[in-house]
Design a protein around this motif. Structure first.
Motif, PDB file in Angstrom:
ATOM      1  N   LEU A 179       7.786  21.930  13.768  1.00 27.58           N
ATOM      2  CA  LEU A 179       8.594  21.524  14.920  1.00 27.58           C
ATOM      3  C   LEU A 179       8.881  22.713  15.825  1.00 27.58           C
ATOM      4  CD1 LEU A 179      10.542  19.660  16.541  1.00 27.58           C
ATOM      5  CD2 LEU A 179      12.285  20.291  14.882  1.00 27.58           C
TER       6      LEU A 179
ATOM      7  N   ARG B  40       6.241  15.053  26.582  1.00 30.30           N
ATOM      8  CA  ARG B  40       5.688  15.587  25.329  1.00 30.30           C
ATOM      9  C   ARG B  40       6.800  16.058  24.403  1.00 30.30           C
ATOM     10  NH1 ARG B  40       0.959  18.693  28.512  1.00 30.30           N
ATOM     11  NH2 ARG B  40      -0.467  16.944  28.638  1.00 30.30           N
ATOM     12  N   LEU B  41       7.817  16.717  24.958  1.00 21.44           N
ATOM     13  CA  LEU B  41       8.934  17.163  24.129  1.00 21.44           C
ATOM     14  C   LEU B  41       9.709  15.983  23.557  1.00 21.44           C
ATOM     15  CD1 LEU B  41      10.189  20.199  26.222  1.00 21.44           C
ATOM     16  CD2 LEU B  41       9.072  20.268  23.986  1.00 21.44           C
ATOM     17  N   LEU B  42       9.844  14.926  24.331  1.00 25.71           N
ATOM     18  CA  LEU B  42      10.491  13.714  23.813  1.00 25.71           C
ATOM     19  C   LEU B  42       9.674  13.125  22.664  1.00 25.71           C
ATOM     20  CD1 LEU B  42      12.704  11.578  23.999  1.00 25.71           C
ATOM     21  CD2 LEU B  42      11.295  10.404  25.695  1.00 25.71           C
TER      22      LEU B  42
ATOM     23  N   PHE C 273       9.451  14.054  14.872  1.00 22.93           N
ATOM     24  CA  PHE C 273      10.143  14.758  13.803  1.00 22.93           C
ATOM     25  C   PHE C 273      11.385  14.010  13.342  1.00 22.93           C
ATOM     26  CE2 PHE C 273       7.226  17.987  15.031  1.00 22.93           C
ATOM     27  CZ  PHE C 273       6.877  18.507  13.795  1.00 22.93           C
ATOM     28  N   GLY C 274      11.928  13.142  14.183  1.00 25.64           N
ATOM     29  CA  GLY C 274      12.978  12.243  13.708  1.00 25.64           C
ATOM     30  C   GLY C 274      12.437  11.324  12.634  1.00 25.64           C
TER      31      GLY C 274
ATOM     32  N   THR D  96       7.189  23.033  19.530  1.00 24.68           N
ATOM     33  CA  THR D  96       8.112  23.057  20.664  1.00 24.68           C
ATOM     34  C   THR D  96       7.929  24.341  21.478  1.00 24.68           C
ATOM     35  OG1 THR D  96       9.700  21.737  19.427  1.00 24.68           O
ATOM     36  CG2 THR D  96      10.531  22.924  21.346  1.00 24.68           C
TER      37      THR D  96
ATOM     38  N   TRP E  96       9.902  21.577   9.564  1.00 23.85           N
ATOM     39  CA  TRP E  96      10.761  22.306  10.491  1.00 23.85           C
ATOM     40  C   TRP E  96       9.981  23.421  11.192  1.00 23.85           C
ATOM     41  CZ3 TRP E  96      12.279  27.476  10.292  1.00 23.85           C
ATOM     42  CH2 TRP E  96      13.231  27.837  11.237  1.00 23.85           C
TER      43      TRP E  96
ATOM     44  N   ASN F 235      13.161  11.561   8.259  1.00 25.59           N
ATOM     45  CA  ASN F 235      13.976  10.403   7.952  1.00 25.59           C
ATOM     46  C   ASN F 235      13.844  10.049   6.468  1.00 25.59           C
ATOM     47  OD1 ASN F 235      15.660   8.251   8.323  1.00 25.59           O
ATOM     48  ND2 ASN F 235      14.494   7.388  10.025  1.00 25.59           N
TER      49      ASN F 235
ATOM     50  N   VAL G 240       7.666  14.755  20.643  1.00 27.40           N
ATOM     51  CA  VAL G 240       7.810  15.652  19.490  1.00 27.40           C
ATOM     52  C   VAL G 240       9.147  15.401  18.789  1.00 27.40           C
ATOM     53  CG1 VAL G 240       8.108  18.076  18.838  1.00 27.40           C
ATOM     54  CG2 VAL G 240       6.250  17.419  20.348  1.00 27.40           C
ATOM     55  N   SER G 241      10.218  15.222  19.553  1.00 23.10           N
ATOM     56  CA  SER G 241      11.518  14.983  18.922  1.00 23.10           C
ATOM     57  C   SER G 241      11.539  13.652  18.174  1.00 23.10           C
ATOM     58  CB  SER G 241      12.638  15.042  19.956  1.00 23.10           C
ATOM     59  OG  SER G 241      12.512  13.989  20.870  1.00 23.10           O
ATOM     60  N   LEU G 242      10.909  12.634  18.740  1.00 22.23           N
ATOM     61  CA  LEU G 242      10.837  11.343  18.038  1.00 22.23           C
ATOM     62  C   LEU G 242       9.969  11.442  16.784  1.00 22.23           C
ATOM     63  CD1 LEU G 242      10.500   8.902  21.062  1.00 22.23           C
ATOM     64  CD2 LEU G 242      12.498   9.295  19.615  1.00 22.23           C
TER      65      LEU G 242
END
Length: 72
Positions: free
Chosen positions: A60, A17-19, A25-26, A64, A57, A30, A21-23
């Motif tokens: 995010l 799930r954290l991965l 927000f990437g 998180t 932000w 962008n 979320v990071s993708l």
């Protein structure tokens, strides 16, 4: 292969799930999406682009924190 305990499965799901979320927000932070909000409009005197970046932000950070603190 040894079966995973429920604690290990929970940690693996949390990591996935954290991965995600990071993708996410990437993508949200962008250039192509930022360009959509880069115009002369203002909301409450704040430029729309700044407001978008601040809200993305903040989302995010809160998402998180919720994922990390969540027990199951």
């Amino acid at each position: 292969m040894l079966p995973m305990s429920s604690q290990e499965q929970t940690e693996q799901r949390r990591g996935q799930r954290l991965l995600f979320v990071s993708l996410l927000f990437g993508v949200l932070l962008n250039f192509p999406l930022l360009a959509v909000f880069n115009h002369n409009g203002r909301v409450g005197g704040v430029p729309v682009l700044y407001l978008y970046v601040l809200l993305a932000w903040l989302t995010l950070v809160l998402l998180t924190a919720w994922l990390v603190k969540k027990v199951n």
